[in-house]
Design a protein around this motif. Structure first.
Motif, short mmCIF file in Angstrom:
data_model
loop_
_atom_site.label_atom_id
_atom_site.label_comp_id
_atom_site.label_asym_id
_atom_site.label_seq_id
_atom_site.Cartn_x
_atom_site.Cartn_y
_atom_site.Cartn_z
N MET A 141 0.82 -1.20 0.00
CA MET A 141 0.00 0.00 0.00
C MET A 141 0.86 1.25 0.00
O MET A 141 2.01 1.24 0.47
N ASP A 142 0.30 2.35 -0.53
CA ASP A 142 1.01 3.61 -0.48
C ASP A 142 0.56 4.42 0.73
O ASP A 142 -0.31 3.99 1.49
N SER A 143 1.12 5.59 0.89
CA SER A 143 0.84 6.40 2.07
C SER A 143 -0.60 6.91 2.09
O SER A 143 -1.12 7.28 3.14
N ALA A 144 -1.26 6.92 0.92
CA ALA A 144 -2.64 7.39 0.84
C ALA A 144 -3.65 6.28 1.09
O ALA A 144 -4.85 6.52 1.07
N GLY A 145 -3.16 5.05 1.33
CA GLY A 145 -4.05 3.95 1.62
C GLY A 145 -4.54 3.20 0.39
O GLY A 145 -5.48 2.43 0.48
N HIS A 146 -3.90 3.43 -0.76
CA HIS A 146 -4.26 2.71 -1.98
C HIS A 146 -3.39 1.47 -2.14
O HIS A 146 -2.20 1.49 -1.78
N ILE A 147 -3.97 0.43 -2.66
CA ILE A 147 -3.21 -0.80 -2.91
C ILE A 147 -2.47 -0.66 -4.24
O ILE A 147 -3.09 -0.45 -5.29
N ASN A 148 -1.16 -0.79 -4.19
CA ASN A 148 -0.36 -0.70 -5.41
C ASN A 148 -0.08 -2.06 -6.03
O ASN A 148 0.09 -2.16 -7.24
N HIS A 149 0.00 -3.07 -5.18
CA HIS A 149 0.39 -4.38 -5.70
C HIS A 149 -0.07 -5.46 -4.72
O HIS A 149 -0.19 -5.21 -3.52
N LEU A 150 -0.33 -6.64 -5.26
CA LEU A 150 -0.73 -7.78 -4.45
C LEU A 150 0.47 -8.69 -4.23
O LEU A 150 1.26 -8.89 -5.15
N GLN A 151 0.59 -9.25 -3.05
CA GLN A 151 1.63 -10.26 -2.81
C GLN A 151 1.00 -11.63 -3.08
O GLN A 151 0.33 -12.19 -2.23
N ILE A 152 1.24 -12.13 -4.29
CA ILE A 152 0.62 -13.38 -4.73
C ILE A 152 1.50 -14.56 -4.33
O ILE A 152 2.72 -14.53 -4.50
N HIS A 153 0.88 -15.60 -3.83
CA HIS A 153 1.62 -16.81 -3.45
C HIS A 153 2.21 -17.46 -4.70
O HIS A 153 1.58 -17.48 -5.77
N GLU A 154 3.42 -17.98 -4.58
CA GLU A 154 4.11 -18.55 -5.72
C GLU A 154 3.36 -19.74 -6.33
O GLU A 154 3.50 -20.03 -7.52
N SER A 155 2.57 -20.44 -5.53
CA SER A 155 1.83 -21.57 -6.08
C SER A 155 0.81 -21.10 -7.12
O SER A 155 0.57 -21.80 -8.13
N SER A 156 0.22 -19.94 -6.91
CA SER A 156 -0.72 -19.40 -7.89
C SER A 156 0.01 -18.93 -9.15
O SER A 156 -0.45 -19.15 -10.27
N ASN A 157 1.15 -18.27 -8.97
CA ASN A 157 1.94 -17.85 -10.12
C ASN A 157 2.39 -19.05 -10.95
O ASN A 157 2.38 -19.02 -12.18
N GLU A 158 2.78 -20.11 -10.27
CA GLU A 158 3.22 -21.32 -10.98
C GLU A 158 2.04 -21.98 -11.69
O GLU A 158 2.20 -22.49 -12.81
N ALA A 159 0.89 -21.97 -11.07
CA ALA A 159 -0.30 -22.61 -11.67
C ALA A 159 -0.69 -21.93 -12.98
O ALA A 159 -0.97 -22.61 -13.98
N ILE A 160 -0.72 -20.60 -13.00
CA ILE A 160 -1.11 -19.92 -14.23
C ILE A 160 -0.02 -20.04 -15.29
O ILE A 160 -0.32 -20.11 -16.49
N TRP A 161 1.24 -20.11 -14.88
CA TRP A 161 2.32 -20.29 -15.84
C TRP A 161 2.24 -21.66 -16.50
O TRP A 161 2.33 -21.80 -17.72
N GLN A 162 2.06 -22.70 -15.69
CA GLN A 162 1.98 -24.04 -16.24
C GLN A 162 0.75 -24.20 -17.14
O GLN A 162 0.78 -24.95 -18.11
N ALA A 163 -0.32 -23.50 -16.81
CA ALA A 163 -1.54 -23.60 -17.61
C ALA A 163 -1.46 -22.81 -18.90
O ALA A 163 -2.12 -23.16 -19.89
N CYS A 164 -0.65 -21.75 -18.92
CA CYS A 164 -0.64 -20.82 -20.07
C CYS A 164 0.63 -20.85 -20.90
O CYS A 164 0.68 -20.22 -21.96
#
Length: 316
Positions: free
Chosen positions: A168-191
């Motif tokens: 999050m930034d200082s204004a309370g906005h979400i800039n980025h998600l911390q995605i678990h590596e298992s999800s990143n690996e799942a979409i990579w293997q699928a795509c």
């Protein structure tokens, strides 16, 4: 009716006083997740999230939050259904564009220009059509997995501990998600098969003069070319998961802004593919295919256009 209300109050009291026995998480979280800001409590004209974590029962789309203190009442699942439908339509448009490209290739092959062209040029365009098949065979597994990802992100609205899993930034906005590596690996293997097939098809089209007659652009599938690119692509989509005519479309900040926003890494992770597979959303919209092992035939395939070009030069 009075007796039923009394019974419900008694049940809630028991839940509140036995939360440890029920393994209910700490209720000190918040329901003010900025990703779902347009549906925060207090919006009288639309279905909205709870103002604070509340014991949930009867959830069908995000059942893992049943018997837990969460932010998503059962009535809000209608809004989740609407948003999920937007994502189904989004990937269906990609499929339609792929098939439109295939129809255009076949149209050129039926034209007088194709009949009159040199045999080598005809062979090059035939290779373009041949290269469509791996793309068509692989998009189903990829797009279904992406729907699982988005289903998991929709259920993220239930999580009162969301702030432990985002940058999050200082204004309370979400800039980025911390995605678990298992999800990143799942979409990579699928795509990854789709990414390889799309890159091969684009190379074939670039080699063919007749392909210049195709009147529609090939779908941009470059995001599926590497593990990093598909992970970043889907993380940015996660920030606009509630897209729709009444939603704010949040832009993913550039890496420079992101680096200045949150000095420390969040403690937790969002695991959208896992959560999507545990959800009640129907994600198997497209035909599933087992991703082929990458790189086993790409070299063999890529030799043919080169040989054709050599023969074309030699015979002209």
């Amino acid at each position: 009716r009075v007796a039923w209300r009394s019974l419900r109050s008694s049940i809630f009291f028991v839940v509140m006083t036995t939360s440890e026995a029920l393994s209910i998480p700490n209720i000190s979280g918040s329901c003010d997740n900025p990703i779902f800001e347009t549906h925060w409590a207090g919006k009288s004209d639309i279905r909205h999230l709870n103002g604070q974590p509340t014991a949930q029962f009867g959830l069908r789309r995000c059942p893992r939050y049943n018997d837990h203190f969460a932010c998503c009442p059962a009535a809000f699942e209608k809004e989740l259904d609407i948003s999920f439908k937007h994502w189904v339509e989004h990937w269906q448009r990609k499929v339609n564009e792929l098939h439109a490209f295939e129809v255009e290739v076949k149209g050129v092959m039926a034209s007088q220009a194709f009949v009159s062209a040199h045999w080598a040029e005809r062979a090059l365009l035939s290779k373009v059509l041949e290269s469509m098949q791996p793309v068509v065979e692989s998009y189903g597994t990829c797009f279904n997995t992406l729907l699982e990802y988005m289903a998991g992100m929709l259920c993220f609205c239930c999580d009162p501990n969301w702030s432990e899993k985002v940058f999050m930034d200082s204004a309370g906005h979400i800039n980025h998600l911390q995605i678990h590596e298992s999800s990143n690996e799942a979409i990579w293997q699928a795509c990854r098969s789709l990414g390889d097939a799309a890159a091969e098809l684009q190379l074939r089209a670039a080699d063919s003069t007749l392909a210049k007659m195709i009147r529609v652009d090939f779908v941009d599938l470059a995001a599926f070319s590497t593990r990093i690119s598909v992970s970043e692509h889907m993380a940015s989509k996660g920030l606009i998961v509630m897209r729709g005519p009444n939603e704010k479309l949040l832009k993913e900040p550039d890496s420079q802004t992101r680096a200045l926003s949150t000095p420390s890494r969040p403690e937790g992770y969002v695991d959208p593919v896992r959560d999507g597979r545990a959800s009640g959303f129907q994600c198997g919209i497209f035909a599933w295919r087992t991703p082929a092992s990458a790189g086993t035939t790409s070299l063999y395939r890529s030799v043919h256009p080169f040989l054709i070009l050599l023969l074309l030069v030699a015979t002209t």
